[in-house]
Each structure stands twice: as structure tokens, then as C-alpha cells.
Design a protein around this motif. Structure first.
Motif, PDB file in Angstrom:
ATOM      1  N   VAL A   1     -11.517 -20.252  -6.466  1.00 26.07           N
ATOM      2  CA  VAL A   1     -12.531 -21.285  -6.705  1.00 26.07           C
ATOM      3  C   VAL A   1     -11.898 -22.531  -7.310  1.00 26.07           C
ATOM      4  O   VAL A   1     -12.224 -23.665  -6.932  1.00 26.07           O
ATOM      5  CB  VAL A   1     -13.651 -20.734  -7.607  1.00 26.07           C
ATOM      6  CG1 VAL A   1     -14.596 -21.850  -8.048  1.00 26.07           C
ATOM      7  CG2 VAL A   1     -14.427 -19.640  -6.880  1.00 26.07           C
ATOM      8  N   GLU A   2     -10.973 -22.346  -8.235  1.00 26.22           N
ATOM      9  CA  GLU A   2     -10.335 -23.491  -8.896  1.00 26.22           C
ATOM     10  C   GLU A   2      -9.604 -24.365  -7.876  1.00 26.22           C
ATOM     11  O   GLU A   2      -9.611 -25.588  -7.976  1.00 26.22           O
ATOM     12  CB  GLU A   2      -9.372 -22.997  -9.967  1.00 26.22           C
ATOM     13  CG  GLU A   2      -8.791 -24.098 -10.844  1.00 26.22           C
ATOM     14  CD  GLU A   2      -9.860 -24.902 -11.586  1.00 26.22           C
ATOM     15  OE1 GLU A   2      -9.659 -26.119 -11.775  1.00 26.22           O
ATOM     16  OE2 GLU A   2     -10.900 -24.312 -11.968  1.00 26.22           O
ATOM     17  N   ARG A   3      -8.979 -23.756  -6.892  1.00 26.06           N
ATOM     18  CA  ARG A   3      -8.245 -24.511  -5.879  1.00 26.06           C
ATOM     19  C   ARG A   3      -9.178 -25.255  -4.917  1.00 26.06           C
ATOM     20  O   ARG A   3      -8.724 -26.112  -4.155  1.00 26.06           O
ATOM     21  CB  ARG A   3      -7.331 -23.578  -5.083  1.00 26.06           C
ATOM     22  CG  ARG A   3      -6.139 -23.054  -5.888  1.00 26.06           C
ATOM     23  CD  ARG A   3      -5.257 -22.166  -5.019  1.00 26.06           C
ATOM     24  NE  ARG A   3      -4.102 -21.656  -5.745  1.00 26.06           N
ATOM     25  CZ  ARG A   3      -2.944 -22.293  -5.884  1.00 26.06           C
ATOM     26  NH1 ARG A   3      -2.802 -23.497  -5.352  1.00 26.06           N
ATOM     27  NH2 ARG A   3      -1.946 -21.742  -6.546  1.00 26.06           N
ATOM     28  N   LEU A   4     -10.461 -24.889  -4.931  1.00 29.24           N
ATOM     29  CA  LEU A   4     -11.418 -25.508  -4.012  1.00 29.24           C
ATOM     30  C   LEU A   4     -12.309 -26.546  -4.683  1.00 29.24           C
ATOM     31  O   LEU A   4     -13.229 -27.073  -4.049  1.00 29.24           O
ATOM     32  CB  LEU A   4     -12.291 -24.424  -3.370  1.00 29.24           C
ATOM     33  CG  LEU A   4     -11.574 -23.517  -2.366  1.00 29.24           C
ATOM     34  CD1 LEU A   4     -12.458 -22.339  -1.981  1.00 29.24           C
ATOM     35  CD2 LEU A   4     -11.164 -24.304  -1.117  1.00 29.24           C
ATOM     36  N   ARG A   5     -12.046 -26.862  -5.949  1.00 24.87           N
ATOM     37  CA  ARG A   5     -12.892 -27.814  -6.668  1.00 24.87           C
ATOM     38  C   ARG A   5     -12.919 -29.183  -6.001  1.00 24.87           C
ATOM     39  O   ARG A   5     -13.899 -29.935  -6.145  1.00 24.87           O
ATOM     40  CB  ARG A   5     -12.410 -27.946  -8.121  1.00 24.87           C
ATOM     41  CG  ARG A   5     -12.666 -26.705  -8.978  1.00 24.87           C
ATOM     42  CD  ARG A   5     -14.137 -26.387  -9.075  1.00 24.87           C
ATOM     43  NE  ARG A   5     -14.408 -25.229  -9.916  1.00 24.87           N
ATOM     44  CZ  ARG A   5     -15.570 -24.578  -9.927  1.00 24.87           C
ATOM     45  NH1 ARG A   5     -16.557 -24.975  -9.124  1.00 24.87           N
ATOM     46  NH2 ARG A   5     -15.743 -23.544 -10.719  1.00 24.87           N
ATOM     47  N   PHE A   6     -11.876 -29.512  -5.262  1.00 27.76           N
ATOM     48  CA  PHE A   6     -11.832 -30.821  -4.606  1.00 27.76           C
ATOM     49  C   PHE A   6     -12.933 -30.975  -3.563  1.00 27.76           C
ATOM     50  O   PHE A   6     -13.259 -32.095  -3.158  1.00 27.76           O
ATOM     51  CB  PHE A   6     -10.458 -31.040  -3.952  1.00 27.76           C
ATOM     52  CG  PHE A   6     -10.241 -30.259  -2.686  1.00 27.76           C
ATOM     53  CD1 PHE A   6     -10.494 -30.837  -1.449  1.00 27.76           C
ATOM     54  CD2 PHE A   6      -9.797 -28.943  -2.727  1.00 27.76           C
ATOM     55  CE1 PHE A   6     -10.293 -30.127  -0.279  1.00 27.76           C
ATOM     56  CE2 PHE A   6      -9.604 -28.218  -1.561  1.00 27.76           C
ATOM     57  CZ  PHE A   6      -9.848 -28.812  -0.338  1.00 27.76           C
ATOM     58  N   LEU A   7     -13.539 -29.859  -3.127  1.00 27.26           N
ATOM     59  CA  LEU A   7     -14.609 -29.928  -2.141  1.00 27.26           C
ATOM     60  C   LEU A   7     -15.942 -30.356  -2.757  1.00 27.26           C
ATOM     61  O   LEU A   7     -16.911 -30.588  -2.037  1.00 27.26           O
ATOM     62  CB  LEU A   7     -14.787 -28.570  -1.448  1.00 27.26           C
ATOM     63  CG  LEU A   7     -13.650 -28.145  -0.501  1.00 27.26           C
ATOM     64  CD1 LEU A   7     -13.909 -26.737   0.016  1.00 27.26           C
ATOM     65  CD2 LEU A   7     -13.530 -29.127   0.660  1.00 27.26           C
ATOM     66  N   GLY A   8     -15.986 -30.466  -4.074  1.00 23.45           N
ATOM     67  CA  GLY A   8     -17.226 -30.841  -4.743  1.00 23.45           C
ATOM     68  C   GLY A   8     -17.989 -29.630  -5.242  1.00 23.45           C
ATOM     69  O   GLY A   8     -17.455 -28.521  -5.307  1.00 23.45           O
ATOM     70  N   ALA A   9     -19.249 -29.837  -5.577  1.00 24.45           N
ATOM     71  CA  ALA A   9     -20.055 -28.763  -6.155  1.00 24.45           C
ATOM     72  C   ALA A   9     -20.522 -27.794  -5.072  1.00 24.45           C
ATOM     73  O   ALA A   9     -20.983 -28.201  -4.009  1.00 24.45           O
ATOM     74  CB  ALA A   9     -21.259 -29.346  -6.878  1.00 24.45           C
ATOM     75  N   PHE A  10     -20.396 -26.512  -5.372  1.00 18.24           N
ATOM     76  CA  PHE A  10     -20.931 -25.466  -4.502  1.00 18.24           C
ATOM     77  C   PHE A  10     -21.201 -24.230  -5.353  1.00 18.24           C
ATOM     78  O   PHE A  10     -20.590 -24.045  -6.414  1.00 18.24           O
ATOM     79  CB  PHE A  10     -19.975 -25.125  -3.345  1.00 18.24           C
ATOM     80  CG  PHE A  10     -18.579 -24.736  -3.776  1.00 18.24           C
ATOM     81  CD1 PHE A  10     -18.260 -23.417  -4.090  1.00 18.24           C
ATOM     82  CD2 PHE A  10     -17.575 -25.695  -3.867  1.00 18.24           C
ATOM     83  CE1 PHE A  10     -16.983 -23.066  -4.483  1.00 18.24           C
ATOM     84  CE2 PHE A  10     -16.290 -25.358  -4.269  1.00 18.24           C
ATOM     85  CZ  PHE A  10     -15.988 -24.034  -4.570  1.00 18.24           C
ATOM     86  N   GLU A  11     -22.132 -23.413  -4.913  1.00 13.73           N
ATOM     87  CA  GLU A  11     -22.463 -22.193  -5.643  1.00 13.73           C
ATOM     88  C   GLU A  11     -21.445 -21.100  -5.325  1.00 13.73           C
ATOM     89  O   GLU A  11     -20.902 -21.044  -4.210  1.00 13.73           O
ATOM     90  CB  GLU A  11     -23.871 -21.715  -5.280  1.00 13.73           C
ATOM     91  CG  GLU A  11     -24.971 -22.676  -5.720  1.00 13.73           C
ATOM     92  CD  GLU A  11     -26.362 -22.073  -5.541  1.00 13.73           C
ATOM     93  OE1 GLU A  11     -26.550 -20.891  -5.882  1.00 13.73           O
ATOM     94  OE2 GLU A  11     -27.251 -22.806  -5.061  1.00 13.73           O
ATOM     95  N   VAL A  12     -21.197 -20.223  -6.304  1.00 13.81           N
ATOM     96  CA  VAL A  12     -20.313 -19.073  -6.127  1.00 13.81           C
ATOM     97  C   VAL A  12     -21.139 -17.815  -6.372  1.00 13.81           C
ATOM     98  O   VAL A  12     -21.751 -17.666  -7.427  1.00 13.81           O
ATOM     99  CB  VAL A  12     -19.112 -19.126  -7.088  1.00 13.81           C
ATOM    100  CG1 VAL A  12     -18.237 -17.886  -6.913  1.00 13.81           C
ATOM    101  CG2 VAL A  12     -18.297 -20.397  -6.854  1.00 13.81           C
ATOM    102  N   ILE A  13     -21.171 -16.929  -5.394  1.00  8.55           N
ATOM    103  CA  ILE A  13     -22.006 -15.735  -5.451  1.00  8.55           C
ATOM    104  C   ILE A  13     -21.153 -14.519  -5.105  1.00  8.55           C
ATOM    105  O   ILE A  13     -20.265 -14.601  -4.244  1.00  8.55           O
ATOM    106  CB  ILE A  13     -23.190 -15.847  -4.473  1.00  8.55           C
ATOM    107  CG1 ILE A  13     -24.062 -17.050  -4.811  1.00  8.55           C
ATOM    108  CG2 ILE A  13     -24.028 -14.575  -4.461  1.00  8.55           C
ATOM    109  CD1 ILE A  13     -25.139 -17.326  -3.778  1.00  8.55           C
TER     110      ILE A  13
END
Length: 371
Positions: free
Chosen positions: A337-349
Motif C-alpha cells: 500500500v505504501e508503494r501505491l500512495r502515488f495513485l491517490g486515495a483509495f480504500e484498502v479492504i
């Protein structure tokens, strides 16, 4: 009498089972036989009322013997159950099988011909079918396919950039873990309808691992290809690899086909990178820098491929984890998830896998169609 189906999920050294009541799909019994073919196999089984049994199996127990133990357990606790079908997870359905189907001799032969495309799985899946035929007589066997959820990809997605002659001979992308992804889609529709209608990257992370881009409940793209070898690095499988490296193994290193297959399927992935283990829990507990390297590599590749999946659906509203690693290895999830922060806000489930319930649903529909 209570109509039931027996759902089997056969692995190379394991056999999981669940007994479902057909009407409401309540689970009446479940269990798992492990270490098949090894010195100390065993089976744990339980009933809906909480009754549990630990069942010893004979040394070097095969799928036939394990299924016989499953049926003996069911017979001991049968409460007027009438077995309507035995339902099997079949990893590869090829181009032909896109829905659950009753396994006739002709269907069995067609599935057996697909074994080279899933050598770690298909032979064991079919061994369970053979065992069920022998032990259960006329009870129909129903096959449910891991490829089916991806079967309606468009041509841009399922083709390789190869000549038409090779594409016409079945060399194309199929995708796998479809039963797991279908369960996620169902849970999202019920519990997170706003996400179900949106852009979801689903991550089935276990000893086998893949990602799926889902939009509006449909598979749009996935990381596995023609075989279960492609895409993410896995427990012992290499994942995406330059095809030229395979040619080099043949032409310059003098390796034969079996040696190459063993290297790519059995000695790569987390095991190959770490030189220690394919088990993430073991690697997380290790102080060996090779363990950290393997986990960092895995997280990086999952994140890179997740961005690739997001591109297929125009962004990401949610990242959904499932599978053994996805459900239980929080440090690995966090690193991805940390590596994908550049994609902006998204929910993690996180959603617990339940392929067996999807198989029971498909079998119920198949039986209704038969009737």
C-alpha cells in the motif's frame, strides 16, 4: 432427506472439503487432509455443531485414500444427507469451459489435455475426480474453473503479441484464481456496493499469487497469463520473466525441458530469492537479509503490477486483499500500500477467501439446469 453437495479442492499434497446443504448453502461439514504423499499425513474435520475430529491417515496417503477418509467421516455423521454431486476446483478450463459443467469422459479427456498449462495443479484436480468416480459411483462430478471469471476479456487483453498462427493454436492469456475473485466480487456487491460499481484491484496473494482489475463486477485484466507461471513472483514460481532468459537456459546453459520447468515452477519466487523458504511467515521472522530482500522484491512487484491493473480500469477506488498472505501478513500488505500512495486515495479492504462457497453456488445452478 437433505440434499447436499461435497465440494473438493485438491492440491498437490492436500485435499480440502466442505459439505453444503443445497437449498440455503449452509456448511454442514468441512475439513482438510494435509501432507498427502508424505510420511505423516493427517486430516482435521468438523461439523456445524462444533464436533471436531483429528483423523490419522496411512503413510504416503494419496488422493483416493484421503477421499475415502472424507467419505468415512461423512458417513459417521450423516444426518439424512443425500449427496447430489461432488464439486471440483479445476484450475484450467482453456477456451472451451467458461461455466461449471458435469464431468463426462469426454470432458475429462479435454481437461486432461490442458495439464501442461497447469502442471502443479491440473493433474491433482483431476486425480480427485478419478477418486470420486471410483468411490462414489453414479454421483455426478461437477467441475468449476479458475479461468472462467476471466473468460470474457476483450481481444486487447487476452492476446499476446504473437503471429496469428500461434494465437490460433491456443497461445493466449487465460488468467486464474477466478473462483477467489468471483467471491470478492460477490462480497463487494453485498457489503460495499459503491466499490462494486467502481474500480477495484483485487490481490489474491498466497503461495500462488495474482492480481485482477475488476470494474462493475467484471474482470477486465489479470496478471496471470496462459499458465499459472506468469505475473507476480510467488512462493516457488518466478512470475513474469523475459522469454529470452528461457531460451538462454535451453541454448546456452544446456538445460532440458524438465530442468527448466523445475527451476521456474519449483525453485524460484520467494524461495529462489531468499534461498531460505517460500513461507512468508518464516521470512518475516527471519533476521537473514535475504529474507528481507525477497519480501521487499515481492512487495515492489505487487505494487508495480497493481499500478498496471489500475491503468486497465482508469484508476483505483479500492485495493482488496485475500489469500494466505493477503489476509494474514499485515507487514506485506502495508509495504504494498505504501508503494501505491502515488495513485491517490483509495480504500484498502481484506476479505477472507471462500472459493468453496462459489463452487457450491455454481454447482447448484448446474444441477438446476440439468433438472
Amino acid at each position: 432427506m437433505i440434499d447436499t453437495v461435497l465440494v473438493l479442492n485438491a492440491g498437490s499434497s492436500s485435499l480440502k472439503f466442505q459439505v453444503f446443504r443445497v437449498g440455503d448453502l449452509d456448511v454442514l461439514a468441512r475439513g482438510k487432509a494435509v501432507r498427502l504423499g508424505e510420511p505423516e499425513p493427517a486430516m482435521d474435520a468438523s461439523l456445524a455443531d462444533g464436533t471436531r475430529e483429528r483423523i490419522a491417515l496411512p503413510p504416503a496417503c494419496d488422493h483416493d485414500t484421503a477421499l475415502a477418509a472424507v467419505l468415512a467421516f461423512v458417513d459417521r455423521h450423516d444426518d439424512a444427507w443425500r449427496m447430489k454431486a461432488v464439486v471440483h476446483r479445476i484450475v484450467h478450463g482453456g477456451e472451451r469451459f467458461v461455466d461449471a459443467v458435469v464431468v463426462t469422459p469426454e470432458v475429462f479427456a479435454a481437461l486432461e489435455a490442458l495439464s501442461p498449462l497447469a502442471p502443479l495443479h491440473q493433474p491433482h484436480n483431476l486425480a480427485a475426480v478419478t477418486a470420486a468416480r471410483r468411490l462414489m459411483g453414479d454421483v455426478p462430478n461437477i467441475a468449476c474453473f479458475d479461468t472462467a471469471f476471466h473468460a470474457r476479456h476483450d481481444a486487447l487483453t487476452h492476446n499476446f503479441a504473437l503471429g496469428q498462427d500461434l494465437r490460433d493454436r491456443g497461445i493466449r492469456r487465460y488468467g486464474f484464481h477466478g473462483l477467489s475473485y468471483q467471491w470478492l466480487e460477490m462480497v463487494l456487491a453485498e457489503q460495499h456496493p459503491h466499490l462494486h460499481a467502481g474500480r477495484v484491484v483485487a490481490a489474491h496473494l498466497g503461495n500462488g499469487a495474482s492480481l485482477c482489475a475488476i470494474q462493475g463486477g467484471r474482470s477486465i485484466d489479470t496478471t496471470m497469463g496462459m499458465t499459472t507461471l506468469d505475473g507476480l513472483p510467488m512462493g516457488t514460481r518466478c512470475g513474469a520473466l523475459d522469454a529470452g532468459a528461457v531460451l538462454y537456459m535451453f541454448q546456452s546453459l544446456g538445460m532440458n525441458a524438465q530442468e527448466v520447468s523445475d527451476a521456474l515452477y519449483e525453485r524460484s519466487g520467494l524461495l529462489g530469492l531468499s534461498g531460505l523458504s517460500n513461507d512468508v511467515e518464516t521470512l518475516l521472522k527471519s533476521d537473514d537479509p535475504r529474507a528481507r530482500f525477497a519480501l521487499d522484491y515481492f512487495a515492489l512487484k505487487v505494487a508495480q503490477f497493481a499500478a498496471f491493473m489500475a491503468a486497465a480500469i482508469g484508476g483505483i477506488d479500492a485495493l482488496v486483499f485475500t489469500g494466505g498472505i493477503g489476509e494474514h501478513a499485515a507487514p506485506v500488505r502495508d509495504a504494498i500500500v505504501e508503494r501505491l500512495r502515488f495513485l491517490g486515495a483509495f480504500e484498502v479492504i481484506v476479505i477472507k477467501a471462500n472459493e468453496e462457497r462459489v463452487m457450491a453456488l455454481q454447482a447448484r445452478a448446474c444441477l438446476a439446469g440439468e433438472g
